[in-house]
Scaffold this motif. Sequence first.
Motif, PDB file in Angstrom:
ATOM      1  N   ASP A  91      -4.871   2.405  -3.746  1.00  0.00           N
ATOM      2  CA  ASP A  91      -4.673   1.597  -3.063  1.00  0.00           C
ATOM      3  C   ASP A  91      -5.079   1.104  -2.243  1.00  0.00           C
ATOM      4  O   ASP A  91      -5.861  -0.485  -1.985  1.00  0.00           O
ATOM      5  N   VAL A 111       0.670  -1.437   0.017  1.00  0.00           N
ATOM      6  CA  VAL A 111       0.267  -0.260  -0.238  1.00  0.00           C
ATOM      7  C   VAL A 111       0.840   1.301   0.111  1.00  0.00           C
ATOM      8  O   VAL A 111       1.677   1.376   1.163  1.00  0.00           O
ATOM      9  N   ASN A 112       0.782   2.169  -1.232  1.00  0.00           N
ATOM     10  CA  ASN A 112       2.027   2.843  -1.547  1.00  0.00           C
ATOM     11  C   ASN A 112       1.250   4.282  -0.864  1.00  0.00           C
ATOM     12  O   ASN A 112       1.363   5.035  -0.611  1.00  0.00           O
TER      13      ASN A 112
END
Length: 140
Positions: A8, A3-4
């Motif tokens: 996301d 998860v950036n």
Amino acid sequence: MSVNSISDVMTAPVRTVAPDTPLREVAQIMRDSDLGDVLVAEGDHLLGIVTDRDIVVRCVAAGADPAEHTAGDACSSEVATVPPQSGIRDAVHTMREGAVRRLPVVDGDRIVGVVTMGDLARVVDGDSALARVSSAAPNR
């Protein structure tokens, strides 16, 4: 899953209604889609957010008829938002500062999703009570 950014974890597409949509119809959309909120919009332009609590507090508890009052009547028009490239910490900070549980995700003027406190809890601490409740099947 890595998860950036908010993109996301956000929910997309989102349910939107026009400001003149009767609250009874909004409530039915929420029920049928297992949602606690819908965005009020004209096209892709965000005007506000209406939650199940808004319907109860601003309409039903006030003795108003949800068939005669609209999403525009009950929505919060001062809406905190985040762009899709925002980090998780930025979204948490925005929620904390605004004392909100849901954030529309906007790219410029275009609505692209919604991120909830539950979405963020699942990413930050998947074993937390909020994450487990948020991941549970709807209670109908």
